[in-house]
Design a protein around this motif. Structure first.
Motif, mmCIF file in Angstrom:
data_model
loop_
_atom_site.group_PDB
_atom_site.id
_atom_site.type_symbol
_atom_site.label_atom_id
_atom_site.label_comp_id
_atom_site.label_asym_id
_atom_site.label_seq_id
_atom_site.Cartn_x
_atom_site.Cartn_y
_atom_site.Cartn_z
ATOM 1 N N TYR A 145 4.571 41.064 4.302
ATOM 2 C CA TYR A 145 5.085 40.255 3.202
ATOM 3 C C TYR A 145 5.731 38.953 3.677
ATOM 4 O O TYR A 145 5.951 38.032 2.894
ATOM 5 N N LEU A 252 -3.532 46.980 -0.830
ATOM 6 C CA LEU A 252 -2.456 47.909 -1.218
ATOM 7 C C LEU A 252 -1.065 47.412 -0.831
ATOM 8 O O LEU A 252 -0.138 47.513 -1.641
ATOM 9 N N PRO A 253 -0.857 46.869 0.384
ATOM 10 C CA PRO A 253 0.490 46.347 0.691
ATOM 11 C C PRO A 253 0.909 45.209 -0.230
ATOM 12 O O PRO A 253 2.096 45.079 -0.561
ATOM 13 N N PHE A 256 1.932 46.869 -3.471
ATOM 14 C CA PHE A 256 3.205 47.572 -3.281
ATOM 15 C C PHE A 256 4.364 46.579 -3.237
ATOM 16 O O PHE A 256 5.417 46.809 -3.844
ATOM 17 N N ASN A 257 4.158 45.485 -2.531
ATOM 18 C CA ASN A 257 5.215 44.481 -2.415
ATOM 19 C C ASN A 257 5.540 43.867 -3.780
ATOM 20 O O ASN A 257 6.715 43.685 -4.123
ATOM 21 N N SER A 260 7.260 46.558 -6.040
ATOM 22 C CA SER A 260 8.587 46.870 -5.503
ATOM 23 C C SER A 260 9.565 45.749 -5.845
ATOM 24 O O SER A 260 10.705 45.999 -6.250
ATOM 25 N N ILE A 307 4.535 52.443 -8.342
ATOM 26 C CA ILE A 307 4.852 52.443 -6.916
ATOM 27 C C ILE A 307 4.427 53.772 -6.292
ATOM 28 O O ILE A 307 3.865 53.814 -5.195
ATOM 29 N N SER A 308 4.658 54.849 -7.024
ATOM 30 C CA SER A 308 4.215 56.174 -6.562
ATOM 31 C C SER A 308 2.693 56.249 -6.522
ATOM 32 O O SER A 308 2.109 56.799 -5.578
ATOM 33 N N ASP A 309 2.028 55.678 -7.540
ATOM 34 C CA ASP A 309 0.560 55.685 -7.580
ATOM 35 C C ASP A 309 -0.031 54.908 -6.410
ATOM 36 O O ASP A 309 -1.055 55.308 -5.839
ATOM 37 N N ILE A 310 0.596 53.801 -6.060
ATOM 38 C CA ILE A 310 0.102 52.995 -4.938
ATOM 39 C C ILE A 310 0.249 53.765 -3.630
ATOM 40 O O ILE A 310 -0.648 53.747 -2.776
ATOM 41 N N ARG A 311 1.363 54.457 -3.469
ATOM 42 C CA ARG A 311 1.562 55.277 -2.264
ATOM 43 C C ARG A 311 0.492 56.371 -2.180
ATOM 44 O O ARG A 311 -0.049 56.649 -1.100
ATOM 45 N N ASP A 314 -2.810 54.894 -1.188
ATOM 46 C CA ASP A 314 -2.796 54.567 0.234
ATOM 47 C C ASP A 314 -3.073 55.810 1.073
ATOM 48 O O ASP A 314 -3.854 55.764 2.034
#
Length: 340
Positions: A145, A252-253, A256-257, A260, A307-311, A314
């Motif tokens: 990021y 994905l990062p 997530f960024n 978040s 955020i949970s779905d992205i994790r 991943d």
């Protein structure tokens, strides 16, 4: 008292200003900064005429600590300094023996040790001695990021500007591979006209790096923030057809960024442009627009769940509880959850 943590920028500045330490111990996962600092020392400690008698390079696979110590204890010939460079020092089996010299180094010797891809054990004597008599620098990977800002900073040193979108495109495409990034930036810099001001644009990146200025993670975030379903699906379709240039591991990062940070926005007492910039540590106001739009289109609970779905996505992309879904299918499923 804890020893000061040095930055790459301040070490570079001191070396250029001829403010040398008798011992430099560079360690860590990122070889880029070690190589740059070592090159700076090679170019600044000695003149070309002085190097013949006063510069010596050791390679870890073939070196012993005793030989390095004996060389470091010699005095320079017709020069203020002698320079000892130890490359691939992580391969030296008796590296801790250098402590016998580092405890009391000669001020006329500049000893440079490159200990790559790992860190020296700070509990051992050598690390403590370097902290007292020299400079112990840990070269860390640049977080994904932080890459757009890092790219801008690198180019600024060359008096070259870069469009924010172009910076994000490069960051998304190249990740934090700094050696590859440097090569690509050098290539782009050579293509710029000789007159000032010089600026790298998305068009220049698209034409010469092979990244689409229309279908990239920067545009994906903008489309998701505004819930432009048509544009989102066009981008995801393009990603699916061009997986080599648009891997899910790069997307994905970024997702997530964004989400978040969006969650941080909900807890910010001041949701004005300046307030959100301060809460997120942003330097440019244009970056706030996607977050202001996201607040309007996504509830806090929705963002928390995403955020949970992205994790989860991943983990599945790395083979966890996933037998048959391709990366493209996983990303499409995630995007559907985001938009609905």
């Amino acid at each position: 008292m804890a020893k000061k943590e040095y930055t790459f920028e301040e070490l570079s500045r001191d070396i250029v200003q001829k403010k040398f330490s008798p011992v430099y111990f560079f360690m860590g996962e990122e070889p880029f900064f070690m190589d740059k600092l070592t090159d700076l020392l090679i170019n600044n400690v000695l003149s070309e005429e002085e190097k013949d008698f006063n510069q010596l390079v050791f390679y870890g696979a073939d070196a012993e600590a005793s030989a390095i110590i004996n060389a470091a204890r010699r005095f320079p010939m017709m020069s203020k300094y002698q320079l000892i460079v130890v490359r691939e020092a992580q391969l030296i089996k008796d590296i801790e023996e250098l402590n016998h010299y580092v405890q009391n180094p000669l001020q006329s010797t500049v000893l440079v040790v490159n200990y790559k891809y790992k860190n020296l054990d700070r509990r051992r004597a050598l690390a403590g001695s370097v902290d007292k008599t020299g400079i112990l620098f840990e070269s860390k990977k640049v977080a994904d990021y932080k890459m757009p800002a890092f790219i801008g900073s690198m180019l600024q040193q060359q008096n070259i500007a870069i469009d924010a979108k172009a910076s994000q495109m490069l960051a998304d495409f190249l990740g934090n591979d700094l050696s590859r990034l440097t090569k690509e930036l050098d290539k782009l810099s050579l293509l710029l006209p000789g007159n000032l001001p010089k600026k790298i644009t998305p068009e220049l990146v698209e034409q010469n790096i092979g990244i689409s200025k229309e279908f990239n993670n920067f545009e994906l975030i903008k489309a998701l923030a505004s819930k432009d379903k048509l544009k989102v699906n066009r981008i995801i379709h393009y990603f699916d057809k061009n997986p080599k240039n648009n891997p899910i591991q790069a997307t994905l990062p970024v997702l997530f960024n964004y989400f978040s940070n969006l969650l941080i926005c909900y807890y910010s007492q001041d949701r004005s442009e300046n307030g959100l910039m301060q809460a997120l540590g942003l330097k440019n106001s244009f970056q706030v627009k996607d977050y202001a739009m996201g607040i309007k289109n996504y509830s806090a609970m929705k963002v928390f769940n995403l955020i949970s779905d992205i994790r989860t996505c991943d983990a599945k992309s790395k083979g966890v509880e996933n037998i048959s879904f391709s990366d493209g299918e996983l990303l499409k499923e995630l995007i559907y959850k985001i938009l609905h």
